[in-house]
Design a protein around this motif. Sequence first.
Motif, PDB file in Angstrom:
ATOM      1  N   ASP A 159       0.658  -1.389  -0.340  1.00  0.00           N
ATOM      2  CA  ASP A 159       0.812  -0.322   0.320  1.00  0.00           C
ATOM      3  C   ASP A 159       0.834   1.453  -0.254  1.00  0.00           C
ATOM      4  N   ALA A 160       1.744   1.365   0.734  1.00  0.00           N
ATOM      5  CA  ALA A 160       2.964   2.084   0.513  1.00  0.00           C
ATOM      6  C   ALA A 160       3.292   2.849  -0.704  1.00  0.00           C
ATOM      7  N   LEU A 165       1.774   7.568  -4.066  1.00  0.00           N
ATOM      8  CA  LEU A 165       1.702   9.077  -5.709  1.00  0.00           C
ATOM      9  C   LEU A 165       1.124   9.829  -5.363  1.00  0.00           C
ATOM     10  N   ASP A 166       0.616  10.628  -6.550  1.00  0.00           N
ATOM     11  CA  ASP A 166       0.602  11.725  -7.051  1.00  0.00           C
ATOM     12  C   ASP A 166      -0.235  11.807  -7.300  1.00  0.00           C
ATOM     13  N   LEU A 167      -1.740  12.129  -7.295  1.00  0.00           N
ATOM     14  CA  LEU A 167      -2.910  11.617  -7.909  1.00  0.00           C
ATOM     15  C   LEU A 167      -2.781  12.707  -9.575  1.00  0.00           C
ATOM     16  N   ASP A 168      -2.633  14.158  -8.585  1.00  0.00           N
ATOM     17  CA  ASP A 168      -3.241  15.263  -9.361  1.00  0.00           C
ATOM     18  C   ASP A 168      -2.088  15.110 -10.379  1.00  0.00           C
ATOM     19  N   ALA A 169      -1.066  14.390 -10.016  1.00  0.00           N
ATOM     20  CA  ALA A 169       0.671  14.725 -11.342  1.00  0.00           C
ATOM     21  C   ALA A 169      -0.044  13.469 -12.359  1.00  0.00           C
ATOM     22  N   LYS A 223     -14.703   5.498  -5.429  1.00  0.00           N
ATOM     23  CA  LYS A 223     -15.625   6.283  -5.089  1.00  0.00           C
ATOM     24  C   LYS A 223     -15.900   4.369  -4.389  1.00  0.00           C
ATOM     25  N   GLY A 224     -16.534   3.070  -5.385  1.00  0.00           N
ATOM     26  CA  GLY A 224     -16.988   2.258  -4.558  1.00  0.00           C
ATOM     27  C   GLY A 224     -15.875   1.376  -3.092  1.00  0.00           C
ATOM     28  N   GLN A 225     -14.873   1.121  -3.232  1.00  0.00           N
ATOM     29  CA  GLN A 225     -13.716   0.926  -1.934  1.00  0.00           C
ATOM     30  C   GLN A 225     -14.691   2.081  -0.972  1.00  0.00           C
ATOM     31  N   GLN A 226     -14.768   3.395  -1.259  1.00  0.00           N
ATOM     32  CA  GLN A 226     -15.051   4.547  -0.169  1.00  0.00           C
ATOM     33  C   GLN A 226     -16.120   4.186   0.485  1.00  0.00           C
ATOM     34  N   ARG A 227     -17.112   4.029  -0.462  1.00  0.00           N
ATOM     35  CA  ARG A 227     -18.580   3.047  -0.032  1.00  0.00           C
ATOM     36  C   ARG A 227     -18.295   2.412   0.640  1.00  0.00           C
ATOM     37  N   ALA A 228     -18.035   1.207   0.203  1.00  0.00           N
ATOM     38  CA  ALA A 228     -17.832  -0.089   0.768  1.00  0.00           C
ATOM     39  C   ALA A 228     -17.058   0.362   2.601  1.00  0.00           C
ATOM     40  N   ARG A 229     -16.149   1.085   2.150  1.00  0.00           N
ATOM     41  CA  ARG A 229     -15.646   1.570   3.964  1.00  0.00           C
ATOM     42  C   ARG A 229     -16.805   1.965   4.515  1.00  0.00           C
ATOM     43  N   ASP A 230     -17.337   3.080   3.838  1.00  0.00           N
ATOM     44  CA  ASP A 230     -17.852   3.803   4.775  1.00  0.00           C
ATOM     45  C   ASP A 230     -18.931   2.633   5.800  1.00  0.00           C
ATOM     46  N   ALA A 301      -4.771   7.447   5.644  1.00  0.00           N
ATOM     47  CA  ALA A 301      -4.602   5.948   4.608  1.00  0.00           C
ATOM     48  C   ALA A 301      -4.381   5.472   4.196  1.00  0.00           C
ATOM     49  N   GLU A 302      -6.225   4.503   4.071  1.00  0.00           N
ATOM     50  CA  GLU A 302      -7.064   3.508   3.190  1.00  0.00           C
ATOM     51  C   GLU A 302      -7.040   4.096   2.131  1.00  0.00           C
ATOM     52  N   ALA A 303      -7.595   5.647   2.541  1.00  0.00           N
ATOM     53  CA  ALA A 303      -8.808   6.493   1.371  1.00  0.00           C
ATOM     54  C   ALA A 303      -7.677   6.760  -0.249  1.00  0.00           C
ATOM     55  N   ALA A 304      -6.230   6.996   1.046  1.00  0.00           N
ATOM     56  CA  ALA A 304      -5.334   7.230   0.152  1.00  0.00           C
ATOM     57  C   ALA A 304      -5.127   6.434  -1.468  1.00  0.00           C
TER      58      ALA A 304
END
Length: 451
Positions: A159-160, A165-169, A223-230, A301-304
Amino acid sequence: MECVVSAVVEKRLGVLPVAAEFPRRLGLAGTVDRLCPGHDIAHLTHGQVIETLVANRLTAPAPLWRVDDWAREWAVEEVFGIESELLNDDRVGRALDAIAEHLTELTDSIGARAIGEFRIDVSTCHIADSKLVSYRNITTLIKAGTGFIAPVPASTVDDAVYAALDLDAATVVDYSPARDENTPAERRETYRVEDTHVLSGPRKRDPQVEVRRILVHSTGNAKGQQRARDKRLAKAAREELDKLQRGAGGRYYNTAEKIAARIGVIAKTRRVTGCLRTSITTDATGRPTLDRHFDQDVLRAEAAVDGWYALLTTLTPEQADAAEVLRCHKGQGTVERRYGDFKGPLTPVFVQDNKRVAALVTVICLARLVFCLIERQVRRALGSDQKMPGLYPGNQQVRPTGRMILYHLSGLRLRVVGATDPPIIVISRGVQLHLLDLLGLEPTHPRWPET
């Protein structure tokens, strides 16, 4: 009540003409008869029976029993020239027995004919998922000079790596799935510049293998992983931890050990072990109490790493840049959808003999091939956007699927007026006429002319 006997007979026509035309182009009946010649005195050849069974799978895929009843209700005699009484269970079983000895030759011959007749591009083959990625498999493919693209098992990449990684880049890929084709470019899937990945063998003396790795970010996956975690956190908190917190010190959770044991079960079941923080203390009366919260640093950290995954490939940057690797990998979805079709509307099996089961599965595979070719023909005839109206309520334009094509054509009926008059094809909806036109068939007679 007055009853009137009419000489007009209506039969279900549905997709039968299409189900007859495509196997004819594949040379199905002729191939079966070449491999499995029957007796000269037989009313039907094995090829005729198998060709009809393919049509049966496409129009009425119920368990294989009383096919003659299906043929009597449907316009099988008018389309295939076969009387329904000839398709009894015994005759169907003998045809399955006949091809059971030649299944490999049959599928190879029909497959080769399909490639040539329909000009199918077979330069790319989708055959595996993340289970392909092993030292033995990768080294074997490299040794054979076979190019491949495969998703990396999630446990292989730390995961590290993704968190750094820089998503904006990341560079936006000119690709979007069909469901998100209208999504703004800034919200589409993105990828980061590729790096390399090293595979080590099971033995220390095995040489390390270095392959190209593409790091991909999918906004949809994120989005799917965030929804599942929530959802996991909400269920753990509202449905279980809150209840445990209120019940701490009561009849069932009157000791710290019992509370801790229940916390362990909740954390494991809801998969919140990494972020759940708890403290069990005692109040002034000596009763145990529970304090708990979710570690926000862990959750951030998980969301990253949400949405990130990796692809391995032996294709060089000159053969395919990172974006092209992603596009090629996305073609796997089409293959997976075909497996879904195989498991869904074409598969019911109701035979007991193992040989006949194998033969029937082959018939279902041939039906699936025709099913796929029908969808392919309609989409190619529609042009670049591959969309048409009339398939769903609201008249929105969508890509036609094989299931939807068969659904709309299933309403076609054949009206037989008399022995001397030609049968009449009854078309009740404009979309049926449109589909027939896209398939290159003119509804003038149930037996469409050869092209």
